[in-house]
Design an enzyme around this catalytic site. Structure first.
Site, PDB file in Angstrom:
ATOM      1  N   CYS A 218       0.823  -1.216   0.000  1.00 31.51           N
ATOM      2  CA  CYS A 218       0.000   0.000   0.000  1.00 31.51           C
ATOM      3  C   CYS A 218       0.856   1.265   0.000  1.00 31.51           C
ATOM      4  O   CYS A 218       0.438   2.295  -0.511  1.00 31.51           O
ATOM      5  CB  CYS A 218      -0.950   0.000   1.188  1.00 31.51           C
ATOM      6  SG  CYS A 218      -0.112  -0.015   2.767  1.00 31.51           S
TER       7      CYS A 218
ATOM      8  N   HIS B 285      -2.031   7.283   3.539  1.00 32.52           N
ATOM      9  CA  HIS B 285      -1.491   6.128   4.275  1.00 32.52           C
ATOM     10  C   HIS B 285      -2.269   5.896   5.573  1.00 32.52           C
ATOM     11  O   HIS B 285      -2.390   4.763   6.027  1.00 32.52           O
ATOM     12  CB  HIS B 285       0.001   6.344   4.547  1.00 32.52           C
ATOM     13  CG  HIS B 285       0.753   5.055   4.627  1.00 32.52           C
ATOM     14  ND1 HIS B 285       0.511   3.998   3.782  1.00 32.52           N
ATOM     15  CD2 HIS B 285       1.734   4.630   5.471  1.00 32.52           C
ATOM     16  CE1 HIS B 285       1.307   2.989   4.097  1.00 32.52           C
ATOM     17  NE2 HIS B 285       2.050   3.335   5.128  1.00 32.52           N
TER      18      HIS B 285
ATOM     19  N   CYS C 243      -6.186  -2.205   6.746  1.00 27.86           N
ATOM     20  CA  CYS C 243      -5.535  -3.528   6.774  1.00 27.86           C
ATOM     21  C   CYS C 243      -5.506  -4.097   8.183  1.00 27.86           C
ATOM     22  O   CYS C 243      -5.556  -5.318   8.371  1.00 27.86           O
ATOM     23  CB  CYS C 243      -4.126  -3.427   6.221  1.00 27.86           C
ATOM     24  SG  CYS C 243      -3.032  -2.375   7.191  1.00 27.86           S
TER      25      CYS C 243
ATOM     26  N   GLU D 257      10.874  -4.919   7.515  1.00 27.73           N
ATOM     27  CA  GLU D 257      11.270  -3.530   7.339  1.00 27.73           C
ATOM     28  C   GLU D 257      12.783  -3.497   7.149  1.00 27.73           C
ATOM     29  O   GLU D 257      13.478  -4.422   7.587  1.00 27.73           O
ATOM     30  CB  GLU D 257      10.895  -2.667   8.555  1.00 27.73           C
ATOM     31  CG  GLU D 257       9.481  -2.117   8.523  1.00 27.73           C
ATOM     32  CD  GLU D 257       8.412  -3.147   8.867  1.00 27.73           C
ATOM     33  OE1 GLU D 257       8.737  -4.106   9.594  1.00 27.73           O
ATOM     34  OE2 GLU D 257       7.267  -3.021   8.397  1.00 27.73           O
TER      35      GLU D 257
ATOM     36  N   GLU E 154       3.751  -0.849  14.499  1.00 28.01           N
ATOM     37  CA  GLU E 154       3.522  -0.117  13.247  1.00 28.01           C
ATOM     38  C   GLU E 154       2.180   0.616  13.298  1.00 28.01           C
ATOM     39  O   GLU E 154       2.035   1.706  12.745  1.00 28.01           O
ATOM     40  CB  GLU E 154       3.561  -1.081  12.065  1.00 28.01           C
ATOM     41  CG  GLU E 154       3.533  -0.369  10.718  1.00 28.01           C
ATOM     42  CD  GLU E 154       2.910  -1.221   9.631  1.00 28.01           C
ATOM     43  OE1 GLU E 154       3.209  -2.420   9.568  1.00 28.01           O
ATOM     44  OE2 GLU E 154       2.111  -0.676   8.861  1.00 28.01           O
TER      45      GLU E 154
ATOM     46  N   THR F  45       9.057  -0.590   4.885  1.00 24.63           N
ATOM     47  CA  THR F  45       8.240  -1.800   4.803  1.00 24.63           C
ATOM     48  C   THR F  45       8.305  -2.400   3.405  1.00 24.63           C
ATOM     49  O   THR F  45       8.075  -1.705   2.423  1.00 24.63           O
ATOM     50  CB  THR F  45       6.782  -1.442   5.158  1.00 24.63           C
ATOM     51  OG1 THR F  45       6.759  -0.979   6.500  1.00 24.63           O
ATOM     52  CG2 THR F  45       5.868  -2.638   5.016  1.00 24.63           C
TER      53      THR F  45
ATOM     54  N   TYR G 167      -4.794   2.034   6.766  1.00 25.92           N
ATOM     55  CA  TYR G 167      -4.756   1.160   7.941  1.00 25.92           C
ATOM     56  C   TYR G 167      -6.035   0.348   8.148  1.00 25.92           C
ATOM     57  O   TYR G 167      -6.196  -0.310   9.183  1.00 25.92           O
ATOM     58  CB  TYR G 167      -4.358   1.965   9.181  1.00 25.92           C
ATOM     59  CG  TYR G 167      -2.849   2.098   9.254  1.00 25.92           C
ATOM     60  CD1 TYR G 167      -2.177   2.906   8.349  1.00 25.92           C
ATOM     61  CD2 TYR G 167      -2.098   1.380  10.161  1.00 25.92           C
ATOM     62  CE1 TYR G 167      -0.803   2.997   8.362  1.00 25.92           C
ATOM     63  CE2 TYR G 167      -0.716   1.468  10.186  1.00 25.92           C
ATOM     64  CZ  TYR G 167      -0.077   2.272   9.284  1.00 25.92           C
ATOM     65  OH  TYR G 167       1.293   2.352   9.286  1.00 25.92           O
TER      66      TYR G 167
END
Lengths: 484, 92
Positions: A104, A292, A298, A257, A446, A191, A296
């Site tokens: 993403c 961004h 996700c 990362e 994160e 990431t 989230y």
């Protein structure tokens, strides 16, 4: 080839000549490295789902440049429906992988650049948007993964880029040539960096004129000469090197990362999207961060996996009928769906920018991410509460398989008679993985710091709410004279 | 050997972000129950009598504009499966 499949993606990574270090050693074959490979599997899922009839409606889109069917991770949003589908795609992938699928960040960088490059050109008559669209078409046609690289090391946080004792604390230009620029610096916490084909860099903070050498944005192939990757450690990472696989928790997927060092890297002019336009650095940061913060959703997907695992362990323990267990699982679902609400809301309330790109509602995107800094921790706490202490005192898979003591592990860690001890151990390891193992990097810390730490969202919320309107109504309803 | 020609229906799923029931299982059940009469093919196939759209919830966020002017059945729940089966059998 505008849509690669998972196998083609894996093969495309094998062709890259990365310079990656992990545990002080050069990684010769990152794709097959047991610590890195699960993260590659998670990115590969973004390719696999684009070919799945059950999911392609979310994971594919139509390119506004070529009209072709492309992976949504390379798409520029052209409607609020696109923005909503982006949120849903994030939840879907989180719910299938149980981890960060890493793709993403590049999508968010490209959408932000589609707007900022256009706006810079409008003010200064530059050609950045043309360069960017050429790059975007290349990414879409080849279905590439892009790392969106924003976070500079920043050195002394009290000093501006040009005031740092070491100028490399922020990415900067060290040489200007006829054919391009040479840059030096580093990007932290990247990431999915070693699963990416391209790296897109952006400034990390708003800048003043004195910082103009640091106001740069560009894209380069991920294996460009001068770029070195140093993999970050994750809690329990070396379990992936063990012979058995049970103790990993997640058997298939993971994240990673890396610190990405740019040691005098050449960038051709047609890959430069901002060059010393310091007055647009803040806009690019804000646009990327807002997209961004929407991404989230996700975490609601990962939350789905954790809630499922928690319900399983309640049943395996024989505790699923206890009213407090049921209530805690309701609370987990409530928090999880609230996370999703924020991401959907900022998408549905999006709008069209002058470039034609649709941009999220920034107030709601910040509210979404602020919730994400908190709720996964509470969901994880409830999961650990229901799982019980065995989650952290469980013997290893090797003990479970041991001819000497395996029988005792089998006997004494049996719960519900209908469930094998092995299944009980496996689900406990998955909860451990998400709440304090390798996947906790993505699900917890994160969630706290990714896309900006909590205070960054609070500042944005305070700037964007209309406090005067709220005060005016409060005064009116309480009978206080309101000056119109 | 004589064989009756099966009816052809295009199949389109929503993306499945958070389905309230098992869409794939629902479709498997539909296919099983109609296996002698209907062949389900891609929604991109033009040679079909209509499109079955299967969504995971009542939001039904699938974009239906590509199917404008064509026969479309939308299934948003397990209950809708029975309705679709009745409907399709009536048409035959």
């Amino acid at each position: 080839m505008s849509l690669m499949n998972a196998k083609q993606y894996e093969e495309s990574l094998r062709k890259l000549n990365f310079k990656i270090y992990m545990f002080g050693k050069l990684v010769e074959n990152p794709v097959d490295d047991p610590i890195i490979r699960p993260s590659m599997n998670a990115v590969a899922a973004t390719y696999e789902l684009a070919h799945s009839p059950e999911h392609e409606d979310l994971v594919t889109a139509t390119s506004h440049i070529t009209g072709k069917k492309i992976n949504r991770f390379t798409h520029i949003h052209h409607s609020t429906e696109d923005l909503v589908k982006k949120s849903k795609m994030g939840r879907l992938l989180g719910s299938l992988t149980g981890c960060c699928f890493q793709r993403c960040v590049g999508m968010d960088a490209m959408n932000a650049l589609s707007m900022t490059t256009y706006d810079i050109d409008q003010k200064y008559g530059t050609q950045y948007n043309k360069h960017f669209l050429k790059f975007l078409e290349y990414v879409q046609e080849n279905d590439l993964v892009c790392d969106g690289a924003m976070t500079d090391p920043k050195g002394d946080r009290g000093l501006a880029p040009h005031q740092q004792a070491d100028p490399d604390m922020f990415m900067h230009v060290v040489e200007e040539r006829e054919d391009g620029i040479v840059v030096r610096g580093a990007k932290c916490h990247q990431t999915g960096a070693v699963n990416s084909h391209e790296i897109i860099t952006m400034p990390t903070i708003s800048m003043r004129e004195e910082d103009k050498d640091y106001a740069i944005s560009f894209a380069v192939p991920a294996d460009t000469e001068g770029i070195t990757y140093i993999l970050g450690r994750q809690s329990c990472d070396t379990r992936k090197r063990e012979e058995g696989t049970m103790d990993r928790g997640n058997q298939i997927y993971g994240g990673h990362e890396a610190l990405v060092v740019f040691d005098d890297v050449f960038v051709p002019w047609d890959r430069v999207f901002m060059y010393k336009e310091w007055d647009f650095a803040g806009q690019l940061v804000e646009q990327f961060a807002s997209y961004h913060r929407q991404s989230y959703a996700c975490k609601a997907g990962v939350g789905d996996v954790l809630i499922g695992a928690t319900q399983c362990i309640a049943e395996y323990n024989g505790a699923q009928k206890a009213s407090h267990v049921k209530d805690k699982i309701i609370e987990m679902n409530h928090l999880n769906e609230t996370l999703f609400c924020g991401s959907l809301a900022c998408a549905a309330e999006g709008h069209k920018e002058p470039s034609g790109t649709y941009y999220v509602n920034t107030l709601l995107a910040n509210v979404c991410k602020q919730n994400v800094t908190r709720f996964p921790y509470e969901i994880a706490r409830l999961a650990q509460d229901i799982a019980g202490g065995l989650m952290v005192t469980l013997p290893s898979e090797e003990d479970f398989r041991s001819p000497e003591v395996g029988k005792w592990v089998e006997k004494y860690y049996k719960g519900n008679a209908d469930v094998s001890t092995e299944d009980r151990m496996r689900i406990l390891r998955l909860i451990e993985n998400i709440t304090l193992g390798t996947a906790a990097v993505g699900y917890l810390t994160e969630s706290m710091h990714g896309a900006g730490s909590p205070q960054a969202q609070r500042i944005m919320i305070s700037r964007q709410v209309n406090m005067n309107a709220k005060k005016r109504v409060a005064k009116k309803l309480s009978g206080i004279d309101v000056d119109e | 050997m004589w064989m009756s020609k099966k009816r052809r229906i295009g199949l389109k799923y929503c993306g499945g972000c958070s389905p309230r029931y098992d869409r794939v299982q629902a479709v498997a059940s539909i296919k099983r129950r109609l296996e002698d009469r209907v062949e389900f093919v891609s929604y991109e196939d033009r040679d079909v009598e209509g499109i079955l759209v299967v969504t995971g919830c009542s939001t039904a966020c699938v974009d239906l504009t590509p199917f404008e002017g064509r026969l479309v059945w939308v299934v948003t729940s397990e209950q809708d499966v029975e309705g679709f089966l009745k409907n399709i059998c009536k048409i035959s």
